[in-house]
Design an enzyme around this catalytic site. Sequence first.
Site, PDB file in Angstrom:
ATOM      1  N   LYS A 177      -0.233   4.640 -77.396  1.00  0.00           N
ATOM      2  CA  LYS A 177      -1.666   4.965 -77.256  1.00  0.00           C
ATOM      3  C   LYS A 177      -1.814   5.731 -75.938  1.00  0.00           C
ATOM      4  CE  LYS A 177      -5.129   4.162 -75.546  1.00  0.00           C
ATOM      5  NZ  LYS A 177      -5.825   5.154 -74.710  1.00  0.00           N
ATOM      6  N   GLY A 215      -6.523   0.804 -77.111  1.00  0.00           N
ATOM      7  CA  GLY A 215      -5.371   0.385 -76.294  1.00  0.00           C
ATOM      8  C   GLY A 215      -5.358  -1.128 -76.138  1.00  0.00           C
ATOM      9  N   GLU A 253       3.363  -0.571 -64.778  1.00  0.00           N
ATOM     10  CA  GLU A 253       3.502   0.425 -63.701  1.00  0.00           C
ATOM     11  C   GLU A 253       2.089   0.758 -63.254  1.00  0.00           C
ATOM     12  OE1 GLU A 253       6.110   1.416 -62.320  1.00  0.00           O
ATOM     13  OE2 GLU A 253       7.761   1.364 -63.729  1.00  0.00           O
ATOM     14  N   CYS A 287       0.921   8.394 -58.720  1.00  0.00           N
ATOM     15  CA  CYS A 287       0.836   7.006 -58.272  1.00  0.00           C
ATOM     16  C   CYS A 287       1.720   6.742 -57.059  1.00  0.00           C
ATOM     17  CB  CYS A 287       1.231   6.080 -59.405  1.00  0.00           C
ATOM     18  SG  CYS A 287       2.799   6.545 -60.153  1.00  0.00           S
ATOM     19  N   GLU A 386      -6.599   3.086 -53.645  1.00  0.00           N
ATOM     20  CA  GLU A 386      -6.026   4.295 -54.232  1.00  0.00           C
ATOM     21  C   GLU A 386      -7.151   5.281 -54.542  1.00  0.00           C
ATOM     22  OE1 GLU A 386      -4.355   4.109 -58.273  1.00  0.00           O
ATOM     23  OE2 GLU A 386      -2.548   4.954 -57.381  1.00  0.00           O
TER      24      GLU A 386
HETATM   25  P1  NAD Z   1      -6.435   3.567 -66.588  1.00  0.00           P
HETATM   26  O1  NAD Z   1      -5.910   2.267 -66.179  1.00  0.00           O
HETATM   27  O2  NAD Z   1      -7.883   3.804 -66.567  1.00  0.00           O
HETATM   28  O3  NAD Z   1      -5.972   3.924 -68.071  1.00  0.00           O
HETATM   29  C1  NAD Z   1      -4.623   3.935 -68.454  1.00  0.00           C
HETATM   30  C2  NAD Z   1      -4.526   3.761 -69.959  1.00  0.00           C
HETATM   31  O4  NAD Z   1      -4.992   2.450 -70.299  1.00  0.00           O
HETATM   32  C3  NAD Z   1      -5.346   4.726 -70.795  1.00  0.00           C
HETATM   33  O5  NAD Z   1      -4.589   5.105 -71.933  1.00  0.00           O
HETATM   34  C4  NAD Z   1      -6.557   3.880 -71.218  1.00  0.00           C
HETATM   35  O6  NAD Z   1      -7.145   4.307 -72.431  1.00  0.00           O
HETATM   36  C5  NAD Z   1      -5.908   2.528 -71.396  1.00  0.00           C
HETATM   37  N1  NAD Z   1      -6.800   1.372 -71.291  1.00  0.00           N
HETATM   38  C6  NAD Z   1      -7.990   1.266 -70.663  1.00  0.00           C
HETATM   39  N2  NAD Z   1      -8.466   0.007 -70.747  1.00  0.00           N
HETATM   40  C7  NAD Z   1      -7.546  -0.710 -71.423  1.00  0.00           C
HETATM   41  C8  NAD Z   1      -7.442  -2.080 -71.808  1.00  0.00           C
HETATM   42  N3  NAD Z   1      -8.385  -2.971 -71.514  1.00  0.00           N
HETATM   43  N4  NAD Z   1      -6.340  -2.477 -72.475  1.00  0.00           N
HETATM   44  C9  NAD Z   1      -5.355  -1.610 -72.777  1.00  0.00           C
HETATM   45  N5  NAD Z   1      -5.412  -0.290 -72.434  1.00  0.00           N
HETATM   46  C10 NAD Z   1      -6.485   0.139 -71.767  1.00  0.00           C
HETATM   47  O7  NAD Z   1      -5.649   4.612 -65.680  1.00  0.00           O
HETATM   48  P2  NAD Z   1      -5.865   6.174 -65.586  1.00  0.00           P
HETATM   49  O8  NAD Z   1      -7.131   6.420 -64.866  1.00  0.00           O
HETATM   50  O9  NAD Z   1      -5.661   6.803 -66.916  1.00  0.00           O
HETATM   51  O10 NAD Z   1      -4.608   6.590 -64.670  1.00  0.00           O
HETATM   52  C11 NAD Z   1      -4.613   6.545 -63.294  1.00  0.00           C
HETATM   53  C12 NAD Z   1      -3.964   5.292 -62.779  1.00  0.00           C
HETATM   54  O11 NAD Z   1      -2.631   5.163 -63.295  1.00  0.00           O
HETATM   55  C13 NAD Z   1      -3.799   5.276 -61.280  1.00  0.00           C
HETATM   56  O12 NAD Z   1      -4.191   4.032 -60.764  1.00  0.00           O
HETATM   57  C14 NAD Z   1      -2.309   5.476 -61.063  1.00  0.00           C
HETATM   58  O13 NAD Z   1      -1.807   4.969 -59.869  1.00  0.00           O
HETATM   59  C15 NAD Z   1      -1.735   4.808 -62.237  1.00  0.00           C
HETATM   60  N6  NAD Z   1      -0.395   5.323 -62.520  1.00  0.00           N
HETATM   61  C16 NAD Z   1       0.680   4.524 -62.226  1.00  0.00           C
HETATM   62  C17 NAD Z   1       1.954   5.002 -62.425  1.00  0.00           C
HETATM   63  C18 NAD Z   1       3.147   4.146 -62.106  1.00  0.00           C
HETATM   64  O14 NAD Z   1       4.214   4.433 -62.628  1.00  0.00           O
HETATM   65  N7  NAD Z   1       3.029   3.128 -61.290  1.00  0.00           N
HETATM   66  C19 NAD Z   1       2.155   6.263 -62.938  1.00  0.00           C
HETATM   67  C20 NAD Z   1       1.042   7.052 -63.212  1.00  0.00           C
HETATM   68  C21 NAD Z   1      -0.240   6.551 -63.015  1.00  0.00           C
END
Ligand code: NAD
Length: 483
Positions: A177, A215, A253, A287, A386
Amino acid sequence: MRTSLLIDGDLVDGGAGGFDTINPATEEVLGQVADGDVDDMDRAIAAARTAFDDTDWSRDTALRVHCLRQLRDALVDEIEHLRSITVAEVGAPVALTYGGQLQMPVDGLGYIADLAESYEWTTDLGMAAPFGKPTRRTVVREPCGVVGAVTPWNFPHQINFAKLGPALAAGNTVVLKPAPDTPWCAAEIGRIIKDRTDFPAGVVNIVTSSDHRIGAQLTEDPRVDLVSFTGSTATGRVVMAAASQTVKKVFLELGGKSAYIVLDDADLPAACAAAAAGVAMHAGQGCAFTTRLLVPRAHYDEAVATASAAMSGIGCGDPADPGTLCGPLISSRQRDRVEGYLTLAIAEGGWFGCGGGRPAGRDRGFYIEPTVIGGLTNEARVAREEIFGPVLVVLAHDGDADAVRLANDSPYGLSGAVVGADQNRVDWVAARLRTGTVNVNGGVWYAADAPFGGYKQSGIGREMGLAGFEEYLETKLLAKGVQ
Ligand code: NAD
């Protein structure tokens, strides 16, 4: 272009109709995406379950290796098409698509296929006689089952393939997803799998959706054995709590606020310029980017000035231009969030060495100027939270031990960097950083065979490398009675 869902080997429309995907550099609608609903996700999970339980996929390593190599070759064949989507949909500077935004993750599928081919799936523990019973013990590594993969928008190919590759190589089936902001990057992988590979139906399912709940469904469904999630720490907590109801394995992650430590014998101008470039890249949407620059107090003003000059020189621009390092943010929502932090920085007593808002002369696109913030301590919220924008906070340290203390004084523990002339001091600092990766005097930690992940609230588990492969395996002990 309009993309489809991949469910049980078929490319299908979404039950919720379609939604738009947007070019963040121009704000124009690029095209349409199938909008998956609850029923679509339900069918995708059912298909993955059946493919795992009722086919030989989990036991046929040769087929898995073949399919992964086929996928890698097909992606390489369509790499220019994928590059143009990645630049248009992600706003990723095209220069980065020759590395971590596209080419390296695609090549990484070859690494993971080789790893599966040579992996020792069983280990002979030898004979023993517990309770006097002669027994031959064998440890067997097996796939976990159905993997639910949930990914963000910032490096979609890197993160999608860092989950699909090892999960599939290990013998799992997957429902992916992807993020609503970058659905084409994932949906096109689904099309390529369907049209150009021998993956059996149901082994890979890709459900794009505008609704985050789809998701969440993966984290709650009892037919899913493991949730592999990359995203914000806030969502990671929700995922972990939801998965606990069915005691799923959870791999996370999450976010970061990593430190770039400059020791007092380092080449300060070179270090500040490198730190600035590392945060301006892809508008700071990484990230593991080192968004706190820790410099010797005696050189604080010089460091802010040098980093600011470097950031101003980088500027921001059209991601399709090969010279661009800093493109747009992904969405107006994300730009609002970053602007909120810029306002907060001033309210907390900080000042801008450069940047601080939207660039002049760009009335389209979700751009924020590369920004350096000075005048704050590590207690400030902009130094602790962040931001996920091209924003570098410069902090003063009082020596090596103080730099370690400040770097570790964070809820996160994803990455870090340290530079200095005396290697012993640099090593002393690196050994004390509580993070999953450390750049030591300019070394690069990103590679297909190198494990990546976080300490503390940056996550649980490791992605990439052998450790990233073994996340997707269960351990079974066979104890055979011997007469
Ligand atoms: P987000 O947490 O808002 O969303 C990530 C994903 O989760 C999306 O596909 C979203 O649709 C889904 N999602 C949202 N609510 C959910 C729920 N309740 N249950 C399951 N899935 C759900 O993050 P974002 O804004 O898309 O991405 C940015 C964030 O990702 C930043 O905090 C960044 O640090 C982190 N990130 C971490 C890494 C790593 O490897 N540590 C890598 C890239 C990004």
